[in-house]
Scaffold this motif. Structure first.
Motif, PDB file in Angstrom:
ATOM      1  N   PHE A 171      21.253  29.039  52.030  1.00 52.19           N
ATOM      2  CA  PHE A 171      20.177  29.025  52.935  1.00 52.19           C
ATOM      3  C   PHE A 171      20.151  30.477  53.424  1.00 52.19           C
ATOM      4  O   PHE A 171      18.903  30.607  53.516  1.00 52.19           O
ATOM      5  CB  PHE A 171      20.156  27.585  52.622  1.00 52.19           C
ATOM      6  N   PHE A 172      20.781  30.213  54.225  1.00 52.56           N
ATOM      7  CA  PHE A 172      20.629  31.180  55.118  1.00 52.56           C
ATOM      8  C   PHE A 172      20.628  32.403  55.394  1.00 52.56           C
ATOM      9  O   PHE A 172      19.483  33.288  55.736  1.00 52.56           O
ATOM     10  CB  PHE A 172      21.286  30.882  56.590  1.00 52.56           C
ATOM     11  N   ARG A 173      21.364  32.795  54.045  1.00 53.55           N
ATOM     12  CA  ARG A 173      21.266  34.746  53.424  1.00 53.55           C
ATOM     13  C   ARG A 173      20.467  34.369  52.545  1.00 53.55           C
ATOM     14  O   ARG A 173      19.650  35.282  53.229  1.00 53.55           O
ATOM     15  CB  ARG A 173      22.806  33.951  52.673  1.00 53.55           C
ATOM     16  N   LEU A 174      19.765  33.289  51.852  1.00 57.21           N
ATOM     17  CA  LEU A 174      18.631  33.170  51.288  1.00 57.21           C
ATOM     18  C   LEU A 174      17.142  33.373  52.452  1.00 57.21           C
ATOM     19  O   LEU A 174      16.220  34.245  51.716  1.00 57.21           O
ATOM     20  CB  LEU A 174      18.435  32.339  50.688  1.00 57.21           C
ATOM     21  N   MET A 175      17.454  33.049  53.158  1.00 61.09           N
ATOM     22  CA  MET A 175      16.291  32.975  54.449  1.00 61.09           C
ATOM     23  C   MET A 175      16.209  33.994  54.355  1.00 61.09           C
ATOM     24  O   MET A 175      14.300  34.958  54.962  1.00 61.09           O
ATOM     25  CB  MET A 175      15.915  32.195  55.219  1.00 61.09           C
ATOM     26  N   GLU A 225      10.247  29.409  61.564  1.00 59.37           N
ATOM     27  CA  GLU A 225       9.606  28.151  61.566  1.00 59.37           C
ATOM     28  C   GLU A 225       8.855  27.159  59.889  1.00 59.37           C
ATOM     29  O   GLU A 225       9.471  26.265  59.573  1.00 59.37           O
ATOM     30  CB  GLU A 225       8.186  28.740  62.405  1.00 59.37           C
ATOM     31  N   ASP A 226       9.260  28.534  59.090  1.00 63.00           N
ATOM     32  CA  ASP A 226       8.681  28.137  57.433  1.00 63.00           C
ATOM     33  C   ASP A 226      10.709  27.697  56.870  1.00 63.00           C
ATOM     34  O   ASP A 226      10.528  26.546  56.038  1.00 63.00           O
ATOM     35  CB  ASP A 226       8.427  29.151  56.474  1.00 63.00           C
ATOM     36  N   ALA A 227      11.216  28.518  57.385  1.00 65.68           N
ATOM     37  CA  ALA A 227      12.214  28.305  56.659  1.00 65.68           C
ATOM     38  C   ALA A 227      12.960  26.737  57.366  1.00 65.68           C
ATOM     39  O   ALA A 227      13.582  25.938  56.633  1.00 65.68           O
ATOM     40  CB  ALA A 227      13.429  29.056  57.737  1.00 65.68           C
ATOM     41  N   ARG A 228      12.613  26.028  58.442  1.00 66.70           N
ATOM     42  CA  ARG A 228      12.764  24.586  58.776  1.00 66.70           C
ATOM     43  C   ARG A 228      12.251  23.705  57.917  1.00 66.70           C
ATOM     44  O   ARG A 228      12.167  22.623  57.670  1.00 66.70           O
ATOM     45  CB  ARG A 228      11.874  24.682  60.424  1.00 66.70           C
ATOM     46  N   GLU A 229      11.058  24.162  57.697  1.00 65.35           N
ATOM     47  CA  GLU A 229      10.102  23.600  57.088  1.00 65.35           C
ATOM     48  C   GLU A 229      10.308  22.892  55.561  1.00 65.35           C
ATOM     49  O   GLU A 229      10.620  21.900  55.369  1.00 65.35           O
ATOM     50  CB  GLU A 229       8.511  23.709  57.023  1.00 65.35           C
ATOM     51  N   LEU A 230      10.926  24.177  55.229  1.00 62.11           N
ATOM     52  CA  LEU A 230      11.107  24.027  53.730  1.00 62.11           C
ATOM     53  C   LEU A 230      12.868  23.176  53.635  1.00 62.11           C
ATOM     54  O   LEU A 230      12.831  22.655  52.798  1.00 62.11           O
ATOM     55  CB  LEU A 230      12.079  26.232  53.426  1.00 62.11           C
ATOM     56  N   LEU A 231      12.813  23.173  55.045  1.00 59.38           N
ATOM     57  CA  LEU A 231      14.399  22.234  55.158  1.00 59.38           C
ATOM     58  C   LEU A 231      14.094  21.026  54.800  1.00 59.38           C
ATOM     59  O   LEU A 231      15.056  20.144  55.198  1.00 59.38           O
ATOM     60  CB  LEU A 231      15.764  22.677  56.228  1.00 59.38           C
TER      61      LEU A 231
END
Length: 145
Positions: A37-41, A49-55
């Motif tokens: 996930f972190f590599r994808l982001m 902020e958007d990555a946190r929301e996607l989680l």
């Protein structure tokens, strides 16, 4: 001589479905799911902020702790979200060249699913069901539909 008739075994065995309700399965998959996930982001250049929301709406402190130490057990919802996103990534890289595949989530899209918004905005606004819809759309495109 007695011959028994039998159908030949297929070399393609059905995939064993993973039971994400089983803690042992989530323990096995969580660390690699988070690392992916972190590599994808990073590849998609998604803001934290958007990555946190996607989680699924994660606090800043938890997000950065998870980023530093991805060794944890994710809930079913979060591991499902990551699975959809990684599937979207894979489909995009099959359908398009690397550059377009990684930019695609940021480009406005005329498909009725997106209503002129970017796929990222659609997934942020629609959560898990929107991620599932985007994944299904791309899988259908891969299948020639």
């Amino acid at each position: 001589m007695n011959l028994a008739y039998a159908y030949p075994k297929s070399r393609f065995e059905p995939i064993q479905l993973v039971d994400l309700n089983a803690r042992a399965e989530r323990e096995r998959l969580s660390a690699s799911a988070l690392a992916g996930f972190f590599r994808l982001m990073e590849a998609w250049r998604v803001r934290d902020e958007d990555a946190r929301e996607l989680l699924g709406g994660l606090s800043s402190s938890s997000f950065y702790e998870w980023k530093k130490k991805p060794q944890r057990v994710l809930e079913v919802d979060r591991i499902t979200r990551v699975s959809y996103l990684l599937g979207i990534y894979k489909s995009l890289h099959i359908l398009y060249g690397d550059k377009l595949a990684d930019e695609w989530v940021h480009l406005p899209n005329t498909n009725p699913v997106f209503q002129g918004r970017t796929p990222l905005a659609t997934m942020l606004g629609g959560g898990l069901l929107a991620m599932q819809t985007v994944r299904r759309l791309l899988d259908a495109r891969r299948g020639g539909l």
